[in-house]
Design a protein around this motif. Structure first.
Motif, PDB file in Angstrom:
ATOM      1  N   ALA A 156       8.315 117.191  43.878  1.00 36.74           N
ATOM      2  CA  ALA A 156       9.196 117.465  45.014  1.00 36.74           C
ATOM      3  C   ALA A 156      10.633 117.153  44.634  1.00 36.74           C
ATOM      4  N   THR A 157      11.573 117.784  45.341  1.00 37.03           N
ATOM      5  CA  THR A 157      12.998 117.485  45.197  1.00 37.03           C
ATOM      6  C   THR A 157      13.593 117.343  46.589  1.00 37.03           C
ATOM      7  N   ALA A 158      14.675 116.567  46.670  1.00 37.38           N
ATOM      8  CA  ALA A 158      15.397 116.410  47.931  1.00 37.38           C
ATOM      9  C   ALA A 158      16.847 116.095  47.608  1.00 37.38           C
ATOM     10  N   GLY A 159      17.748 116.815  48.252  1.00 40.58           N
ATOM     11  CA  GLY A 159      19.156 116.577  48.011  1.00 40.58           C
ATOM     12  C   GLY A 159      20.030 117.450  48.876  1.00 40.58           C
ATOM     13  N   ARG A 200      12.264 120.843  48.077  1.00 46.23           N
ATOM     14  CA  ARG A 200      11.198 121.641  47.442  1.00 46.23           C
ATOM     15  C   ARG A 200       9.911 120.820  47.406  1.00 46.23           C
ATOM     16  N   LEU A 201       8.785 121.554  47.431  1.00 47.53           N
ATOM     17  CA  LEU A 201       7.474 120.914  47.319  1.00 47.53           C
ATOM     18  C   LEU A 201       6.582 121.816  46.479  1.00 47.53           C
ATOM     19  N   GLY A 239       4.655 126.920  45.524  1.00 50.79           N
ATOM     20  CA  GLY A 239       6.033 126.458  45.602  1.00 50.79           C
ATOM     21  C   GLY A 239       6.640 126.732  46.960  1.00 50.79           C
ATOM     22  N   VAL A 240       7.377 125.743  47.470  1.00 51.96           N
ATOM     23  CA  VAL A 240       8.097 125.869  48.738  1.00 51.96           C
ATOM     24  C   VAL A 240       9.523 125.395  48.511  1.00 51.96           C
ATOM     25  N   LEU A 272      16.413 128.121  55.693  1.00 57.74           N
ATOM     26  CA  LEU A 272      15.477 129.150  55.241  1.00 57.74           C
ATOM     27  C   LEU A 272      14.427 128.541  54.326  1.00 57.74           C
ATOM     28  N   ARG A 273      13.202 128.998  54.522  1.00 60.65           N
ATOM     29  CA  ARG A 273      12.086 128.488  53.708  1.00 60.65           C
ATOM     30  C   ARG A 273      11.407 129.656  53.001  1.00 60.65           C
ATOM     31  N   HIS A 274      11.433 129.601  51.648  1.00 63.45           N
ATOM     32  CA  HIS A 274      10.776 130.621  50.828  1.00 63.45           C
ATOM     33  C   HIS A 274       9.537 129.995  50.183  1.00 63.45           C
TER      34      HIS A 274
END
Length: 474
Positions: A281-284, A325-326, A344-345, A359-361
């Motif tokens: 995962a990422t967060a920022g 992201r996840l 992937g999200v 927006l979520r891809h």
């Protein structure tokens, strides 16, 4: 009456006495001569000894007064420095005494593209041709207990447009099993991205990888537990856009990367030995700054298996907030077969003029590998020994879906359905011939179907392409 001695007897006695006296005198003279001879020999020996002592003193004095003549050098003993081959076909200079090592390696990938069907975002026909996909000379090794890697990219990603520094990092050991990696490095988010480019079962990676950052600049701690059965990554980076390297400009926002992956049966001889699963995962936060080109580099653009762009945001869209992201992941390798899957999200806050949207891809990849020649396969690719060769078959299904809200809003929409596809679905079949560990020939057939992306919001033409690759690893 006096006695009388006859004259003859007196003469005999005198003669005898004379002889005895003569003998005595002769013996005395002979003894005296022997004594004198011994004295002379003793004198000669003492003189010779004195001369020898004097000569020795002169030699000793001369040795201190005159430099000694250099001795003939001895033949050198075994050196601690040596050259040894590396598993990828390169070579290394090793200083065993100091524990330093410098490895030289290179990767060359020459690709071909033959489009049977397909079009660009403007409706133009896709062009066939050859391209230098990757040219990467690499220096790596360790010095003073630190690992390092320097890898430039000389091919400009096949376009010849630029030359980039792909990897430039240092690994600092932390404890017995961990290390801190500092510098520009591959992001440990997409499982498909973590596969080495030379070991891919198909020519290109899948669509889920498009939602993950490629390479980023920062630092990350890599650790493990349970003899490698649990692996961890925790990092802090500038924050690259989906499918891109870190931007040239830093917007001041930072991004946290985290990954945990388990292989619980890694050290057991069981059917589940090659099973692995985990999540990253990422967060920022990201904020687009600078002129249009710089702002565009901080936004994603998504590409097909043939590296043809099928989605990009409209002009005026900027990053302006959180980006998360996840990536759930699963892999399994057993003997000569393998399976890799991930979801992937990517969720990001964007702005255009006065409108702000989150927006979520989403995307997915499922890839199967099989080696009909029987050699074992792992996450690192087909395992060859000596000069043996192998055949590898790869099958992949992947897809990417854009958030429908990106196309809402008329003139203020974030993406135009006339040029940006709403969805892409790919099916690929590949055959690779591993001539040896250094040389590989690959041939893929890929079909990508689109929803949207053509004038009037119609579906863009299906992309059918035959891709070939010659790969040399040294």
């Amino acid at each position: 009456m006096p006695s009388f001695t006859p004259p003859s007897l007196t003469r005999r006695s005198s003669a005898v006495l004379g002889i005895l006296v003569s003998l005595a005198l002769g013996e005395a003279r002979a003894e005296d001569a022997r004594l004198r001879a011994l004295e002379q020999r003793l004198h000669d020996l003492e003189h010779a000894l004195a001369e020898a002592r004097a000569s020795a003193e002169q030699i000793r004095a001369a040795a201190h007064a005159v430099p000694t003549v250099p001795s003939v050098p001895k033949a050198p003993g075994p050196s601690s420095s040596l050259v040894k081959p590396t598993p990828d076909g390169g070579f290394a200079l090793v200083d065993a005494e100091r524990g330093n090592e410098l490895r030289f390696s290179a990767m060359v990938q020459l690709d071909s593209r033959l489009f049977l069907e397909g079009e660009t975002a403007t409706g133009s026909k896709l062009e066939d041709g050859f391209l230098l996909r990757r040219i990467r000379p690499t220096l790596s090794g360790q010095f003073a207990g630190l690992g390092f890697r320097i890898a430039p990219e000389l091919s400009g990603n096949g376009t010849g447009a630029n030359v980039a520094l792909l990897d430039a990092f240092v690994d600092i050991p932390t404890g017995r099993t961990g290390f801190l990696r500092v510098g520009k490095q591959k992001s440990a988010i997409s499982l498909d991205r973590l596969r080495v480019a030379t070991a891919l079962p198909l020519v290109e990676r899948g669509l889920a990888n498009e939602l993950a950052p490629n390479r980023d600049l920062g630092l990350a701690w890599y650790g493990q537990a349970f003899s490698g059965g649990a692996q961890f990554v925790l990092g802090l980076f500038n924050g690259a856009a989906d499918g891109r390297d870190v931007a040239l400009r830093d917007d001041g926002g930072k991004e946290v990367h985290a990954r945990v992956f388990f292989e619980p049966f890694r050290n057991e001889s069981s059917l589940l030995n090659g099973l692995g699963f985990g999540v990253s995962a990422t967060a920022g936060r990201k904020r687009s700054e600078g002129p249009g080109a710089a702002a565009s580099a901080s936004l994603p653009r998504y590409r097909s298996a043939a590296q043809e762009e099928f989605f990009a945001y409209s002009s005026g869209v900027v990053a302006d907030g959180h980006h998360r992201r996840l990536f759930p992941q699963l892999s399994y390798f057993h003997r000569n077969a393998g399976f890799v899957a991930e979801l992937g999200v990517s969720e990001q806050v964007l702005q255009r003029e006065s409108q702000t949207r989150r927006l979520r891809h989403t995307a997915y990849d499922v890839t199967l590998s099989w080696v009909p020649t029987g050699q074992p396969i792992t996450f690192r690719g087909v395992q060859l020994t000596g000069s043996e060769s192998a055949l590898e078959l790869g099958l992949r299904a992947s897809g990417l879906r854009i958030d429908p809200r990106a196309f809402e809003g008329g003139l203020t929409r974030f993406a135009s359905p006339d040029v940006a596809a709403r969805r892409a679905q790919n099916l690929g079949l590949g055959l690779s011939w591993h001539v040896n560990r250094q040389v590989k020939w690959s041939l893929d057939v890929n079909r990508t179907r689109y929803q949207g992306g053509a004038p009037g919001g119609a579906d863009r033409q299906t992309e059918d392409v035959v891709m070939g690759r010659f790969q040399l690893v040294y």
